[in-house]
Design a protein around this motif. Sequence first.
Motif, PDB file in Angstrom:
ATOM      1  N   GLY A 135      -5.731 -11.452  -7.615  1.00  0.00           N
ATOM      2  CA  GLY A 135      -4.571 -10.902  -6.978  1.00  0.00           C
ATOM      3  C   GLY A 135      -4.004  -9.722  -7.438  1.00  0.00           C
ATOM      4  O   GLY A 135      -2.825  -9.401  -7.113  1.00  0.00           O
ATOM      5  N   LYS A 136      -4.855  -8.652  -7.988  1.00  0.00           N
ATOM      6  CA  LYS A 136      -4.474  -7.369  -8.604  1.00  0.00           C
ATOM      7  C   LYS A 136      -5.330  -6.432  -7.577  1.00  0.00           C
ATOM      8  O   LYS A 136      -5.685  -5.589  -8.530  1.00  0.00           O
ATOM      9  N   PRO A 137      -5.564  -6.333  -6.562  1.00  0.00           N
ATOM     10  CA  PRO A 137      -6.457  -5.438  -5.899  1.00  0.00           C
ATOM     11  C   PRO A 137      -6.199  -3.868  -6.400  1.00  0.00           C
ATOM     12  O   PRO A 137      -6.886  -3.040  -6.554  1.00  0.00           O
ATOM     13  N   TRP A 138      -4.720  -3.751  -6.184  1.00  0.00           N
ATOM     14  CA  TRP A 138      -4.309  -2.343  -6.745  1.00  0.00           C
ATOM     15  C   TRP A 138      -4.908  -1.790  -7.933  1.00  0.00           C
ATOM     16  O   TRP A 138      -4.636  -0.634  -8.062  1.00  0.00           O
ATOM     17  N   ALA A 139      -5.253  -2.637  -8.906  1.00  0.00           N
ATOM     18  CA  ALA A 139      -5.746  -2.421 -10.234  1.00  0.00           C
ATOM     19  C   ALA A 139      -7.261  -2.366 -10.380  1.00  0.00           C
ATOM     20  O   ALA A 139      -7.671  -1.943 -11.460  1.00  0.00           O
ATOM     21  N   THR A 146       4.644  -0.867   0.515  1.00  0.00           N
ATOM     22  CA  THR A 146       5.146  -0.160  -0.741  1.00  0.00           C
ATOM     23  C   THR A 146       6.562  -0.710  -1.314  1.00  0.00           C
ATOM     24  O   THR A 146       6.785  -1.154  -2.321  1.00  0.00           O
ATOM     25  N   GLY A 147       7.547  -0.333  -0.415  1.00  0.00           N
ATOM     26  CA  GLY A 147       8.967  -0.759  -0.705  1.00  0.00           C
ATOM     27  C   GLY A 147       9.101  -2.108  -0.952  1.00  0.00           C
ATOM     28  O   GLY A 147       9.719  -2.557  -1.995  1.00  0.00           O
ATOM     29  N   TYR A 148       8.564  -2.928   0.007  1.00  0.00           N
ATOM     30  CA  TYR A 148       8.629  -4.293  -0.024  1.00  0.00           C
ATOM     31  C   TYR A 148       7.805  -4.947  -1.446  1.00  0.00           C
ATOM     32  O   TYR A 148       8.528  -5.610  -2.218  1.00  0.00           O
ATOM     33  N   VAL A 152       8.117   4.452  -8.196  1.00  0.00           N
ATOM     34  CA  VAL A 152       7.581   4.638  -7.024  1.00  0.00           C
ATOM     35  C   VAL A 152       7.040   5.776  -6.573  1.00  0.00           C
ATOM     36  O   VAL A 152       5.776   6.201  -5.886  1.00  0.00           O
ATOM     37  N   GLY A 153       8.063   6.953  -6.610  1.00  0.00           N
ATOM     38  CA  GLY A 153       7.588   8.246  -6.253  1.00  0.00           C
ATOM     39  C   GLY A 153       6.395   8.791  -7.299  1.00  0.00           C
ATOM     40  O   GLY A 153       6.264   8.200  -8.331  1.00  0.00           O
ATOM     41  N   LEU A 154       5.655   9.569  -6.593  1.00  0.00           N
ATOM     42  CA  LEU A 154       4.629  10.209  -7.265  1.00  0.00           C
ATOM     43  C   LEU A 154       4.598  11.697  -7.456  1.00  0.00           C
ATOM     44  O   LEU A 154       4.927  12.252  -6.613  1.00  0.00           O
ATOM     45  N   GLY A 204       2.884  -1.057  -4.121  1.00  0.00           N
ATOM     46  CA  GLY A 204       3.628  -2.081  -4.272  1.00  0.00           C
ATOM     47  C   GLY A 204       2.949  -3.328  -4.924  1.00  0.00           C
ATOM     48  O   GLY A 204       3.696  -4.464  -4.568  1.00  0.00           O
ATOM     49  N   GLY A 205       2.064  -3.279  -5.688  1.00  0.00           N
ATOM     50  CA  GLY A 205       1.428  -4.508  -6.084  1.00  0.00           C
ATOM     51  C   GLY A 205       1.015  -5.463  -5.065  1.00  0.00           C
ATOM     52  O   GLY A 205       0.811  -6.590  -5.108  1.00  0.00           O
ATOM     53  N   LEU A 206       0.600  -4.732  -3.823  1.00  0.00           N
ATOM     54  CA  LEU A 206       0.399  -5.670  -2.827  1.00  0.00           C
ATOM     55  C   LEU A 206      -0.812  -6.388  -2.902  1.00  0.00           C
ATOM     56  O   LEU A 206      -1.916  -5.765  -3.138  1.00  0.00           O
ATOM     57  N   VAL A 207      -1.093  -7.498  -2.172  1.00  0.00           N
ATOM     58  CA  VAL A 207      -2.181  -8.141  -1.986  1.00  0.00           C
ATOM     59  C   VAL A 207      -2.083  -8.013  -0.233  1.00  0.00           C
ATOM     60  O   VAL A 207      -1.362  -8.895   0.443  1.00  0.00           O
TER      61      VAL A 207
END
Length: 371
Positions: free
Chosen positions: A105-109, A176-178, A286-288, A315-318
Amino acid sequence: MADTKQVQAAVYRGDNGDRLSVETLGLAAPQHGEVRVAVRAAGVCGSDRHVLDGEWQVQLPAVMGHEAAGVVEAVGPGVRGLGIGDHVVIAWHQACQRCGECTSGKPWACTRAKSNDSLLPDGTTRWSEADGSAAFPYLATGAMAEAIVVPEFAAIKIDERVPFDVASLIGCSVGTGYGAVVNNARVVAGEAAVVVGAGGVGLSIISALRLAGATPIIAVDVSEAKLREARRAGATHAMMSGADLGERIAEATDGGADVAFEAIGRVQTMQQLPELIRPGGRAVFVGLPPEGQKVEIDGLLLAYDGKTIIGSNYGGLVPARDFPRVASAYLSGALPLDELISARVRLDDVNEAFDAMRRGERTRSVILFDA
Ligand SMILES: NC(=O)c1ccc[n+]([C@@H]2O[C@H](COP(=O)([O-])OP(=O)(O)OC[C@H]3O[C@@H](n4cnc5c(N)ncnc54)[C@H](O)[C@@H]3O)[C@@H](O)[C@H]2O)c1
Ligand SMILES: [Zn+2]
Ligand SMILES: [Zn+2]
Protein backbone atom coordinates in the motif's frame (compact mmCIF):
# COMPACT_ATOMS: atom_id res chain seq x y z
CA MET A 1 6.02 2.55 -38.14
CA ALA A 2 2.53 2.05 -39.46
CA ASP A 3 0.94 1.74 -36.02
CA THR A 4 2.57 4.95 -34.76
CA LYS A 5 0.02 7.71 -34.35
CA GLN A 6 0.85 11.33 -35.15
CA VAL A 7 -0.11 13.40 -32.12
CA GLN A 8 -0.10 17.12 -31.29
CA ALA A 9 1.78 17.74 -28.06
CA ALA A 10 3.25 20.60 -26.00
CA VAL A 11 7.00 20.02 -26.11
CA TYR A 12 9.70 21.59 -23.94
CA ARG A 13 13.13 21.58 -25.56
CA GLY A 14 14.97 23.90 -23.17
CA ASP A 15 16.37 25.97 -26.07
CA ASN A 16 13.82 28.80 -26.01
CA GLY A 17 13.70 29.95 -22.39
CA ASP A 18 10.61 28.72 -20.60
CA ARG A 19 8.56 28.37 -23.82
CA LEU A 20 6.82 25.22 -24.99
CA SER A 21 6.08 24.53 -28.65
CA VAL A 22 3.04 22.70 -29.93
CA GLU A 23 4.35 20.09 -32.36
CA THR A 24 3.41 16.80 -33.97
CA LEU A 25 5.27 13.80 -32.57
CA GLY A 26 4.99 10.07 -33.14
CA LEU A 27 3.30 7.97 -30.44
CA ALA A 28 3.90 4.22 -30.76
CA ALA A 29 1.03 1.80 -30.24
CA PRO A 30 0.40 0.49 -26.72
CA GLN A 31 2.53 -2.55 -25.91
CA HIS A 32 1.70 -5.49 -23.63
CA GLY A 33 -0.32 -4.27 -20.63
CA GLU A 34 -0.57 -0.69 -21.93
CA VAL A 35 -3.42 1.49 -23.12
CA ARG A 36 -3.63 4.55 -25.36
CA VAL A 37 -5.80 7.27 -23.89
CA ALA A 38 -7.34 10.13 -25.87
CA VAL A 39 -6.65 13.01 -23.49
CA ARG A 40 -9.74 15.16 -22.91
CA ALA A 41 -8.36 17.45 -20.20
CA ALA A 42 -4.89 18.23 -18.85
CA GLY A 43 -4.25 20.49 -15.86
CA VAL A 44 -1.40 23.01 -15.61
CA CYS A 45 0.49 22.12 -12.42
CA GLY A 46 3.25 23.89 -10.50
CA SER A 47 5.51 20.88 -11.04
CA ASP A 48 5.57 21.50 -14.83
CA ARG A 49 6.46 25.12 -14.10
CA HIS A 50 9.46 24.08 -11.96
CA VAL A 51 10.85 22.32 -15.05
CA LEU A 52 10.16 25.18 -17.50
CA ASP A 53 11.75 27.67 -15.10
CA GLY A 54 14.96 25.61 -14.93
CA GLU A 55 14.47 24.62 -11.26
CA TRP A 56 14.43 20.88 -12.00
CA GLN A 57 16.36 19.03 -14.72
CA VAL A 58 14.55 16.44 -16.83
CA GLN A 59 15.26 14.46 -20.00
CA LEU A 60 14.64 16.55 -23.12
CA PRO A 61 12.77 16.98 -25.33
CA ALA A 62 9.89 16.47 -22.92
CA VAL A 63 6.18 16.28 -23.61
CA MET A 64 4.97 18.25 -20.58
CA GLY A 65 1.90 17.76 -18.38
CA HIS A 66 1.06 15.03 -15.91
CA GLU A 67 -2.46 15.83 -14.63
CA ALA A 68 -4.92 14.26 -17.03
CA ALA A 69 -8.14 12.46 -17.77
CA GLY A 70 -9.46 10.98 -20.97
CA VAL A 71 -10.98 8.03 -22.78
CA VAL A 72 -9.29 4.71 -23.56
CA GLU A 73 -8.99 4.51 -27.35
CA ALA A 74 -6.71 1.50 -27.84
CA VAL A 75 -5.57 -1.41 -25.68
CA GLY A 76 -2.39 -3.46 -25.99
CA PRO A 77 -2.21 -7.25 -25.64
CA GLY A 78 -2.90 -8.60 -22.16
CA VAL A 79 -5.00 -5.66 -20.96
CA ARG A 80 -7.83 -7.14 -18.91
CA GLY A 81 -9.31 -4.41 -16.74
CA LEU A 82 -9.97 -1.65 -19.26
CA GLY A 83 -11.82 -1.41 -22.54
CA ILE A 84 -12.20 1.11 -25.33
CA GLY A 85 -14.45 3.97 -24.24
CA ASP A 86 -13.66 3.77 -20.51
CA HIS A 87 -13.18 7.13 -18.77
CA VAL A 88 -9.89 7.21 -16.89
CA VAL A 89 -7.76 9.42 -14.67
CA ILE A 90 -4.01 9.06 -15.14
CA ALA A 91 -1.65 8.33 -12.24
CA TRP A 92 1.72 9.93 -12.90
CA HIS A 93 3.56 8.03 -10.20
CA GLN A 94 3.95 4.66 -11.89
CA ALA A 95 5.45 2.16 -9.47
CA CYS A 96 6.67 -1.39 -10.23
CA GLN A 97 3.57 -3.04 -8.66
CA ARG A 98 5.68 -5.91 -7.33
CA CYS A 99 8.10 -4.75 -4.61
CA GLY A 100 7.48 -4.68 -0.85
CA GLU A 101 6.32 -1.06 -0.90
CA CYS A 102 4.00 -1.57 -3.85
CA THR A 103 2.43 -4.66 -2.33
CA SER A 104 1.93 -3.07 1.08
CA GLY A 105 0.00 0.00 0.00
CA LYS A 106 2.91 2.40 -0.45
CA PRO A 107 3.48 2.57 -4.21
CA TRP A 108 4.71 6.18 -3.83
CA ALA A 109 7.75 4.74 -1.97
CA CYS A 110 8.68 2.29 -4.74
CA THR A 111 12.38 2.68 -5.53
CA ARG A 112 11.96 1.16 -9.00
CA ALA A 113 9.52 3.77 -10.35
CA LYS A 114 10.93 5.69 -13.32
CA SER A 115 8.39 8.51 -13.44
CA ASN A 116 10.97 11.07 -12.28
CA ASP A 117 13.21 10.00 -15.18
CA SER A 118 10.34 10.74 -17.61
CA LEU A 119 10.14 7.08 -18.59
CA LEU A 120 7.45 4.43 -18.48
CA PRO A 121 7.97 1.75 -15.78
CA ASP A 122 9.83 -0.49 -18.27
CA GLY A 123 12.40 2.28 -18.79
CA THR A 124 11.30 3.21 -22.31
CA THR A 125 9.24 5.90 -24.06
CA ARG A 126 6.58 5.62 -26.74
CA TRP A 127 7.31 9.13 -28.12
CA SER A 128 9.51 9.81 -31.14
CA GLU A 129 10.47 12.76 -33.30
CA ALA A 130 10.22 12.84 -37.10
CA ASP A 131 13.88 11.74 -37.39
CA GLY A 132 13.22 8.73 -35.14
CA SER A 133 14.98 10.11 -32.06
CA ALA A 134 13.27 9.75 -28.68
CA ALA A 135 11.12 12.27 -26.85
CA PHE A 136 10.10 11.74 -23.22
CA PRO A 137 6.81 11.84 -21.29
CA TYR A 138 7.26 14.16 -18.30
CA LEU A 139 6.48 12.17 -15.13
CA ALA A 140 5.76 9.11 -17.28
CA THR A 141 2.64 10.89 -18.51
CA GLY A 142 3.33 13.78 -20.94
CA ALA A 143 -0.33 14.70 -20.70
CA MET A 144 -0.35 17.96 -22.67
CA ALA A 145 -0.99 15.93 -25.80
CA GLU A 146 -3.97 14.67 -27.79
CA ALA A 147 -3.14 11.10 -26.78
CA ILE A 148 -0.78 9.26 -24.43
CA VAL A 149 0.29 5.66 -23.78
CA VAL A 150 0.50 4.45 -20.17
CA PRO A 151 0.44 1.09 -18.37
CA GLU A 152 -3.05 -0.21 -17.68
CA PHE A 153 -2.54 0.21 -13.91
CA ALA A 154 -1.86 3.94 -14.34
CA ALA A 155 -5.21 4.58 -16.04
CA ILE A 156 -7.81 4.43 -13.29
CA LYS A 157 -11.38 3.98 -14.42
CA ILE A 158 -13.77 6.49 -12.91
CA ASP A 159 -17.46 7.28 -12.94
CA GLU A 160 -18.44 8.86 -16.27
CA ARG A 161 -20.50 11.50 -14.47
CA VAL A 162 -17.29 13.22 -13.36
CA PRO A 163 -16.54 15.86 -16.02
CA PHE A 164 -13.14 15.55 -17.68
CA ASP A 165 -11.80 18.88 -16.40
CA VAL A 166 -12.45 17.94 -12.77
CA ALA A 167 -11.29 14.37 -13.40
CA SER A 168 -7.94 15.59 -14.71
CA LEU A 169 -7.22 17.34 -11.41
CA ILE A 170 -7.79 14.12 -9.48
CA GLY A 171 -4.62 12.86 -11.20
CA CYS A 172 -2.38 15.39 -9.45
CA SER A 173 -3.45 18.48 -7.47
CA VAL A 174 -6.71 17.15 -6.05
CA GLY A 175 -5.35 13.64 -5.45
CA THR A 176 -2.22 15.10 -3.84
CA GLY A 177 -4.24 17.45 -1.60
CA TYR A 178 -6.72 14.75 -0.60
CA GLY A 179 -3.93 12.26 0.08
CA ALA A 180 -1.81 14.73 2.05
CA VAL A 181 -4.77 15.27 4.41
CA VAL A 182 -6.15 11.74 4.56
CA ASN A 183 -3.12 9.47 4.05
CA ASN A 184 -0.11 11.51 5.18
CA ALA A 185 -1.38 13.79 7.96
CA ARG A 186 -4.40 11.62 8.86
CA VAL A 187 -6.36 14.68 9.90
CA VAL A 188 -9.34 14.02 12.17
CA ALA A 189 -12.44 16.13 12.75
CA GLY A 190 -11.88 19.14 14.97
CA GLU A 191 -8.17 19.56 14.33
CA ALA A 192 -6.89 23.05 13.62
CA ALA A 193 -5.17 23.28 10.21
CA VAL A 194 -3.12 25.82 8.28
CA VAL A 195 -2.41 25.75 4.55
CA VAL A 196 0.38 27.99 3.27
CA GLY A 197 -0.11 28.61 -0.45
CA ALA A 198 -3.60 28.50 -1.95
CA GLY A 199 -2.85 27.54 -5.55
CA GLY A 200 -4.15 24.38 -7.23
CA VAL A 201 -2.59 22.08 -4.63
CA GLY A 202 -3.28 24.29 -1.59
CA LEU A 203 -6.96 24.73 -2.49
CA SER A 204 -7.23 20.97 -2.92
CA ILE A 205 -5.79 20.52 0.58
CA ILE A 206 -8.34 23.02 1.91
CA SER A 207 -11.29 21.20 0.35
CA ALA A 208 -10.00 17.88 1.72
CA LEU A 209 -9.61 19.46 5.17
CA ARG A 210 -13.23 20.53 5.02
CA LEU A 211 -14.20 16.97 4.05
CA ALA A 212 -12.19 15.67 7.04
CA GLY A 213 -13.89 18.11 9.42
CA ALA A 214 -10.84 20.18 10.38
CA THR A 215 -11.59 23.47 12.09
CA PRO A 216 -10.46 26.16 11.91
CA ILE A 217 -8.96 25.94 8.42
CA ILE A 218 -6.59 28.86 7.93
CA ALA A 219 -5.44 29.72 4.41
CA VAL A 220 -2.28 31.77 3.86
CA ASP A 221 -1.22 33.35 0.56
CA VAL A 222 0.26 36.55 -0.88
CA SER A 223 -2.71 37.15 -3.15
CA GLU A 224 -6.07 38.51 -1.98
CA ALA A 225 -7.75 36.79 -4.93
CA LYS A 226 -6.34 33.40 -3.89
CA LEU A 227 -7.50 34.01 -0.33
CA ARG A 228 -11.01 34.64 -1.61
CA GLU A 229 -10.87 31.35 -3.51
CA ALA A 230 -9.60 29.67 -0.35
CA ARG A 231 -12.68 30.82 1.56
CA ARG A 232 -14.86 29.42 -1.23
CA ALA A 233 -13.03 26.09 -0.95
CA GLY A 234 -13.73 25.90 2.77
CA ALA A 235 -11.16 28.00 4.65
CA THR A 236 -12.64 29.59 7.78
CA HIS A 237 -9.82 32.17 8.03
CA ALA A 238 -7.61 33.78 5.41
CA MET A 239 -4.30 35.52 6.15
CA MET A 240 -1.62 37.27 4.14
CA SER A 241 1.84 35.70 4.42
CA GLY A 242 4.42 37.51 6.58
CA ALA A 243 7.16 37.19 9.19
CA ASP A 244 4.67 37.43 12.10
CA LEU A 245 2.51 34.62 10.71
CA GLY A 246 3.40 32.31 13.63
CA GLU A 247 1.98 34.79 16.15
CA ARG A 248 -1.20 35.34 14.16
CA ILE A 249 -1.77 31.59 13.78
CA ALA A 250 -1.08 31.01 17.49
CA GLU A 251 -3.70 33.62 18.32
CA ALA A 252 -6.31 32.10 15.99
CA THR A 253 -5.68 28.53 17.23
CA ASP A 254 -4.96 29.04 20.92
CA GLY A 255 -1.28 28.18 20.72
CA GLY A 256 -0.66 26.77 17.25
CA ALA A 257 -2.30 24.53 14.67
CA ASP A 258 -2.42 20.75 14.98
CA VAL A 259 -1.32 20.42 11.40
CA ALA A 260 0.20 22.75 8.79
CA PHE A 261 0.78 22.20 5.07
CA GLU A 262 3.24 24.00 2.80
CA ALA A 263 1.92 23.99 -0.77
CA ILE A 264 4.20 26.44 -2.58
CA GLY A 265 7.69 24.91 -2.74
CA ARG A 266 9.54 27.88 -1.18
CA VAL A 267 12.34 27.19 1.26
CA GLN A 268 11.39 30.21 3.42
CA THR A 269 7.81 29.07 3.95
CA MET A 270 8.89 25.46 4.48
CA GLN A 271 11.25 26.70 7.18
CA GLN A 272 8.48 28.67 8.83
CA LEU A 273 6.09 25.69 8.94
CA PRO A 274 7.16 24.12 12.28
CA GLU A 275 6.57 27.52 13.94
CA LEU A 276 2.91 27.39 12.95
CA ILE A 277 2.11 24.16 14.83
CA ARG A 278 1.67 23.48 18.54
CA PRO A 279 3.84 20.95 20.44
CA GLY A 280 3.04 17.48 19.13
CA GLY A 281 1.79 18.93 15.82
CA ARG A 282 2.54 17.84 12.24
CA ALA A 283 4.14 19.94 9.53
CA VAL A 284 3.56 18.52 6.05
CA PHE A 285 5.84 19.38 3.12
CA VAL A 286 3.79 19.13 -0.06
CA GLY A 287 5.33 21.97 -2.08
CA LEU A 288 8.56 21.01 -3.82
CA PRO A 289 11.51 23.46 -3.81
CA PRO A 290 14.08 23.92 -6.59
CA GLU A 291 16.70 21.16 -6.73
CA GLY A 292 19.51 21.42 -4.17
CA GLN A 293 17.88 24.01 -1.87
CA LYS A 294 18.15 23.27 1.85
CA VAL A 295 15.65 23.95 4.64
CA GLU A 296 17.07 25.01 8.04
CA ILE A 297 15.20 23.81 11.12
CA ASP A 298 15.80 24.34 14.87
CA GLY A 299 16.53 20.73 15.86
CA LEU A 300 16.42 21.39 19.60
CA LEU A 301 12.97 22.97 19.45
CA LEU A 302 11.63 20.34 17.08
CA ALA A 303 12.71 17.52 19.43
CA TYR A 304 11.72 19.34 22.60
CA ASP A 305 8.25 20.13 21.27
CA GLY A 306 7.80 16.66 19.80
CA LYS A 307 6.84 17.99 16.39
CA THR A 308 6.74 15.81 13.30
CA ILE A 309 7.75 16.79 9.78
CA ILE A 310 6.01 14.70 7.15
CA GLY A 311 7.17 14.52 3.54
CA SER A 312 4.26 14.05 1.16
CA ASN A 313 4.89 12.46 -2.22
CA TYR A 314 1.76 12.16 -4.40
CA GLY A 315 -0.33 12.33 -1.22
CA GLY A 316 0.65 8.80 -0.20
CA LEU A 317 -1.95 7.78 -2.77
CA VAL A 318 -2.92 4.31 -3.84
CA PRO A 319 -4.52 5.57 -7.06
CA ALA A 320 -6.80 2.59 -7.72
CA ARG A 321 -8.21 2.96 -4.21
CA ASP A 322 -8.16 6.74 -3.79
CA PHE A 323 -9.17 8.16 -7.20
CA PRO A 324 -12.62 6.51 -7.10
CA ARG A 325 -13.04 7.69 -3.48
CA VAL A 326 -12.29 11.28 -4.50
CA ALA A 327 -14.68 10.95 -7.45
CA SER A 328 -17.44 9.64 -5.14
CA ALA A 329 -16.91 12.49 -2.67
CA TYR A 330 -17.14 14.96 -5.58
CA LEU A 331 -20.32 13.37 -6.98
CA SER A 332 -21.97 13.40 -3.54
CA GLY A 333 -21.30 17.13 -3.22
CA ALA A 334 -19.02 16.65 -0.19
CA LEU A 335 -15.89 17.65 -2.12
CA PRO A 336 -16.65 20.63 -4.37
CA LEU A 337 -13.99 20.71 -7.09
CA ASP A 338 -15.50 22.71 -9.98
CA GLU A 339 -14.46 25.95 -8.27
CA LEU A 340 -10.79 24.96 -8.45
CA ILE A 341 -10.77 25.57 -12.20
CA SER A 342 -10.46 29.22 -13.18
CA ALA A 343 -9.60 28.87 -16.88
CA ARG A 344 -10.32 26.36 -19.62
CA VAL A 345 -7.92 26.81 -22.52
CA ARG A 346 -6.68 25.18 -25.75
CA LEU A 347 -3.32 23.46 -26.25
CA ASP A 348 -2.08 26.46 -28.26
CA ASP A 349 -2.60 28.67 -25.16
CA VAL A 350 -0.25 26.59 -23.01
CA ASN A 351 2.47 29.26 -22.65
CA GLU A 352 -0.06 31.89 -21.58
CA ALA A 353 -1.44 29.44 -18.98
CA PHE A 354 2.02 29.08 -17.43
CA ASP A 355 2.55 32.85 -17.54
CA ALA A 356 -0.73 33.33 -15.66
CA MET A 357 0.46 30.81 -13.06
CA ARG A 358 3.76 32.70 -12.69
CA ARG A 359 1.80 35.92 -12.14
CA GLY A 360 -0.23 34.09 -9.47
CA GLU A 361 -3.42 34.94 -11.34
CA ARG A 362 -5.26 31.68 -11.69
CA THR A 363 -6.20 28.78 -9.45
CA ARG A 364 -6.07 25.96 -12.02
CA SER A 365 -5.93 26.27 -15.81
CA VAL A 366 -7.10 23.15 -17.62
CA ILE A 367 -6.31 22.44 -21.27
CA LEU A 368 -9.29 20.89 -23.04
CA PHE A 369 -9.11 18.63 -26.12
CA ASP A 370 -11.87 17.82 -28.58
CA ALA A 371 -13.47 14.39 -28.54
N1 LIG B 1 4.31 16.60 -3.18
C1 LIG B 1 3.69 16.31 -4.30
O1 LIG B 1 3.45 15.14 -4.60
C2 LIG B 1 3.25 17.42 -5.22
C3 LIG B 1 2.27 17.19 -6.19
C4 LIG B 1 1.86 18.26 -6.99
C5 LIG B 1 2.45 19.50 -6.85
N2 LIG B 1 3.42 19.67 -5.91
C6 LIG B 1 4.08 20.97 -5.70
O2 LIG B 1 3.20 21.83 -5.01
C7 LIG B 1 3.61 23.18 -5.24
C8 LIG B 1 2.41 24.04 -5.59
O3 LIG B 1 1.87 23.67 -6.84
P1 LIG B 1 0.59 24.41 -7.45
O4 LIG B 1 0.29 23.74 -8.72
O5 LIG B 1 -0.45 24.56 -6.42
O6 LIG B 1 1.22 25.85 -7.75
P2 LIG B 1 0.48 27.28 -7.83
O7 LIG B 1 1.43 28.19 -8.50
O8 LIG B 1 -0.89 27.09 -8.37
O9 LIG B 1 0.30 27.70 -6.28
C9 LIG B 1 1.27 28.36 -5.50
C10 LIG B 1 0.54 29.33 -4.57
O10 LIG B 1 1.49 29.87 -3.64
C11 LIG B 1 1.22 31.24 -3.45
N3 LIG B 1 2.42 31.89 -2.92
C12 LIG B 1 3.55 32.28 -3.60
N4 LIG B 1 4.43 32.83 -2.74
C13 LIG B 1 3.86 32.78 -1.50
C14 LIG B 1 4.29 33.17 -0.19
N5 LIG B 1 5.48 33.72 0.02
N6 LIG B 1 3.44 32.96 0.84
C15 LIG B 1 2.22 32.40 0.66
N7 LIG B 1 1.77 32.01 -0.56
C16 LIG B 1 2.58 32.19 -1.62
C17 LIG B 1 0.79 31.72 -4.84
O11 LIG B 1 0.06 32.94 -4.76
C18 LIG B 1 -0.09 30.54 -5.28
O12 LIG B 1 -1.43 30.72 -4.86
C19 LIG B 1 4.68 23.11 -6.33
O13 LIG B 1 5.96 23.13 -5.72
C20 LIG B 1 4.44 21.75 -6.95
O14 LIG B 1 5.59 21.23 -7.57
C21 LIG B 1 3.80 18.66 -5.08
ZN1 LIG C 1 7.48 -1.15 -6.42
ZN1 LIG D 1 1.24 18.01 -10.47
